[in-house]
Motif scaffolding. Structure first.
Motif, short mmCIF file in Angstrom:
data_model
loop_
_atom_site.label_atom_id
_atom_site.label_comp_id
_atom_site.label_asym_id
_atom_site.label_seq_id
_atom_site.Cartn_x
_atom_site.Cartn_y
_atom_site.Cartn_z
N LEU A 169 0.83 -1.20 0.00
CA LEU A 169 0.00 0.00 0.00
C LEU A 169 0.87 1.25 0.00
O LEU A 169 0.61 2.22 -0.74
N ALA A 170 1.91 1.24 0.82
CA ALA A 170 2.81 2.40 0.87
C ALA A 170 3.61 2.55 -0.42
O ALA A 170 3.89 3.67 -0.86
N ALA A 171 3.94 1.44 -1.03
CA ALA A 171 4.72 1.51 -2.28
C ALA A 171 3.92 2.20 -3.38
O ALA A 171 4.50 2.91 -4.22
N PHE A 172 2.60 2.02 -3.39
CA PHE A 172 1.77 2.68 -4.40
C PHE A 172 1.31 4.07 -3.96
O PHE A 172 0.57 4.73 -4.70
N GLY A 173 1.73 4.50 -2.79
CA GLY A 173 1.36 5.83 -2.31
C GLY A 173 -0.11 5.94 -1.95
O GLY A 173 -0.71 7.01 -2.13
N LEU A 174 -0.68 4.86 -1.43
CA LEU A 174 -2.09 4.84 -1.07
C LEU A 174 -2.25 4.69 0.44
O LEU A 174 -1.31 4.32 1.16
N VAL A 175 -3.45 4.95 0.91
CA VAL A 175 -3.80 4.76 2.32
C VAL A 175 -5.06 3.88 2.38
O VAL A 175 -5.75 3.65 1.38
N ALA A 176 -5.37 3.40 3.58
CA ALA A 176 -6.52 2.50 3.74
C ALA A 176 -7.82 3.18 3.34
O ALA A 176 -8.75 2.53 2.84
N GLN A 177 -7.90 4.50 3.53
CA GLN A 177 -9.13 5.21 3.18
C GLN A 177 -9.40 5.15 1.67
O GLN A 177 -10.55 5.11 1.23
N ASP A 178 -8.33 5.11 0.88
CA ASP A 178 -8.51 4.99 -0.57
C ASP A 178 -9.18 3.66 -0.95
O ASP A 178 -10.03 3.60 -1.83
N VAL A 179 -8.81 2.59 -0.25
CA VAL A 179 -9.41 1.28 -0.50
C VAL A 179 -10.89 1.30 -0.12
O VAL A 179 -11.76 0.80 -0.84
N GLU A 180 -11.19 1.87 1.03
CA GLU A 180 -12.59 1.94 1.48
C GLU A 180 -13.43 2.75 0.51
O GLU A 180 -14.55 2.34 0.15
N ASP A 181 -12.90 3.88 0.04
CA ASP A 181 -13.66 4.71 -0.89
C ASP A 181 -13.91 3.98 -2.22
O ASP A 181 -14.99 4.09 -2.81
N ALA A 182 -12.92 3.22 -2.67
CA ALA A 182 -13.07 2.49 -3.93
C ALA A 182 -14.16 1.42 -3.82
O ALA A 182 -14.97 1.23 -4.73
N ILE A 183 -14.18 0.72 -2.69
CA ILE A 183 -15.21 -0.31 -2.50
C ILE A 183 -16.59 0.32 -2.43
O ILE A 183 -17.57 -0.19 -2.99
#
Length: 583
Positions: free
Chosen positions: A193-207
């Motif tokens: 997740l850190a390697a792609f520059g993302l955070v957990a909130q990005d995953v939640e928003d996508a779902i």
């Protein structure tokens, strides 16, 4: 008395009066609630608040403390306690017993609404609920299997068994404990997740964006129409893994999907609770009765349904009653009923011994069932329940309800023995003793009635006992003035000669009277010694009373051990389960 004279002249009318008392009493008994003890629980209101992601210290300082300060000023609060856990605050407000539960809950809601602005913005709305004594399960059913997972057992209990148990007569609810609901769990690899520059909130928003159910409308024709179903929701791990978290930055770029930064699997939605039965993982289902329902009838319905449910169980899954609290109610009530029959038998033997006439014995003996069953009608009118104390009151009433009938019988029998006709003796005897019976009945009832006006938990506990006993005595007085004189006029006979048993008991009673006369004469000669002995007994009673332990009710051994333990802050369910298995 006029009532007694009417009943003697019209025996059918007197019989119908008693039959009506029996009928109303039996109908009331079928409608009475059955409990182990009277309902003496104080009003309790709970305030549950969820603050997701907060530690126990933050929950206590930002949620529990402001709410406690607001609730402390409510009128009638007896005990205010709170528990602050990770993400959850629970405050319990216990009021004095004389406070109304509805008004107490209304006051708590008002104070919580005032304190809402002092709570964090992202905290869930506090849930306020009245805690009822009957809101706890009375029967626990355990599901265990060595072939099925907790998810499968929980699914069967929730979908198949729970709806069936909720339809049982007297059932209020059925709750699944240790439940494992099917859910789609996303486990994120934090390094990726850190390697792609993302955070957990990005995953939640996508779902949230891509897992939606949208109404698609319908297609209408001249003669038919079709509903359009848009399958826009995700249903399996592969579809969730294909969710795009970040689209490609260039046309030939690579979009970041959930499967690139973690894994998706079907797993329980919540694993923070656990149930074990006989040392194995299990799922339990608690059956809650309605507040006015008969727990024994609920258990009977469950036992009748169990064979049908067991026939539908998947192979390898078992369904067992793990804990049944109705056993204590059933056995205690059965014990009291057996005591009632024993008391009736003893009263019958005593009456037969002293009256020495089976015809005369029937007169006070008939008073017992009419008075006890008639007391159920008064219990129903006053909103009482069939419990250990009210049945104990009926046991004690057995020796009291025959008193009025014996007084009437003895006075009428005296005139019959003097040669008067039974009908004339009944008229004369009832007239002579009628007001004395009324006075005796009112006096006996007045002795127990004041207990009903006691306050607090003790007063509420013994109110049903006292008024049930007083009600049985009042009904016995009514029977003594109506049914007893009529039965005396029909059953009593003047006997010129008596049998050997009568003469034997008569000699014993005469000898007993002579012995008592000699002892009483001797005691009158030694009256100062008697007074001294009386004083010593009274003084010793005061001393012994101070040495006795005091408690609301005696401790009962129910053959059950309950162990409650808490772990350190942050302990997981696996940590707690490991030590629970050792216990």
């Amino acid at each position: 008395m006029v009532l007694s004279e009417i009943c003697i002249k019209r025996p059918v009318f007197a019989t119908v009066l008693s039959l009506m008392v029996l009928l109303v009493g039996l109908m009331s008994l079928s409608r009475l609630t059955i409990r182990e003890y009277p309902n003496i629980d104080e009003p309790v209101v709970t305030v549950d608040t969820t603050y997701r992601g907060a530690s126990a210290e933050i929950v206590e300082s930002q949620v529990t403390k402001p709410l406690e300060d607001s609730l402390a000023g409510i009128e009638g609060v007896d005990v205010l306690s709170s528990i602050s856990r990770q993400e959850r605050s629970q405050i319990t407000v216990r009021f004095r017993i004389e406070r109304s539960a509805d008004s107490a809950a209304a006051d708590v809601r008002d104070r919580v609404s005032r304190a809402r602005r002092m709570l964090p913005d992202d905290v869930d709305e506090p849930v306020i609920a009245k805690v009822e004594a009957d809101a706890s399960p009375i029967i626990w059913v355990a599901f265990s299997s060595d072939r099925h997972s907790p998810l499968e057992m929980s699914d069967f209990a929730s979908r198949i068994v729970k709806p069936r148990l909720q339809t049982l007569p007297g059932a209020a609810d059925a709750r699944v404990y240790g439940e494992r609901r099917y859910s789609m769990r996303v486990w994120i690899d934090r390094d990726r997740l850190a390697a792609f520059g993302l955070v957990a909130q990005d995953v939640e928003d996508a779902i949230r964006r891509q897992n939606v159910e949208l109404p698609a409308g319908r297609i209408e024709g001249r003669e038919r129409e079709f509903a359009v179903v848009a399958r826009t929701d995700l249903v399996d791990p592969q579809q969730f893994g294909a969710v795009v978290v970040r689209p490609a930055s260039t046309p030939d770029g690579y979009p970041v999907r959930i499967r690139d930064i973690g894994r998706v699997e079907v797993a329980p939605a919540n694993e923070r609770t656990s149930v074990r039965f006989m040392g194995k993982p299990a799922i339990s289902l608690g059956l809650i009765k309605q507040s006015t329902a008969n727990p024994l009838e609920l258990k009977k319905g469950l036992l009748e349904m169990l064979p049908r449910l067991e026939a539908e169980l998947p192979e390898g899954m078992s369904m067992t009653i793990a804990n049944d609290t109705t056993v204590f109610i059933e056995r205690s009530i059965a014990s009291v009923f057996s005591t009632i029959w024993e008391a009736v038998l003893l009263v019958a033997i005593v009456c037969l011994f002293f009256l020495r006439n089976w015809r005369a014995m029937l007169v006070p003996l008939v008073t017992i069932p009419v008075s006890l069953v008639g007391a159920f009608a008064l219990m129903y009118a006053m909103g009482f329940s069939v419990n250990t104390l009210t049945l104990l009151a009926l046991v004690l009433a057995i020796g009291l309800v025959v008193d009025d009938a014996i007084v009437v019988l003895e006075n009428i029998y005296r005139h019959v023995e003097e040669g008067m006709a039974p009908m004339a003796a009944a008229f004369r005897g009832a007239k002579e003793i009628g007001f004395a019976v009324v006075a005796m009945t009112v006096t006996l009832a007045a002795v127990y009635a004041p207990v009903a006006f006691m306050t607090g938990r003790t007063g509420k506990l013994f109110a049903e006992f006292a008024l049930t006993l007083a009600g049985a005595v009042i009904v016995s007085g009514f029977v003594a003035l109506t049914l007893s004189p009529m039965m005396c006029s029909k059953l009593l006979r003047h006997e010129r000669s008596h049998g050997w048993l009568y003469l034997l008991i008569e000699r014993f009673l005469v000898g007993l009277g002579s012995t008592y006369r000699r002892v009483l004469t001797r005691m009158l000669e030694l009256r100062w010694l008697v007074m001294l002995a009386f004083g010593l007994v009274a003084a010793s009673a005061v001393v012994l009373l101070g040495a006795l332990k005091s408690e609301l009710a005696p401790v009962e051994d129910r053959g059950r051990v309950v162990s409650i333990f808490s772990g350190p802050e942050g302990a997981t369910i696996d940590y707690m389960a490991r030590y629970a298995a050792q216990v």
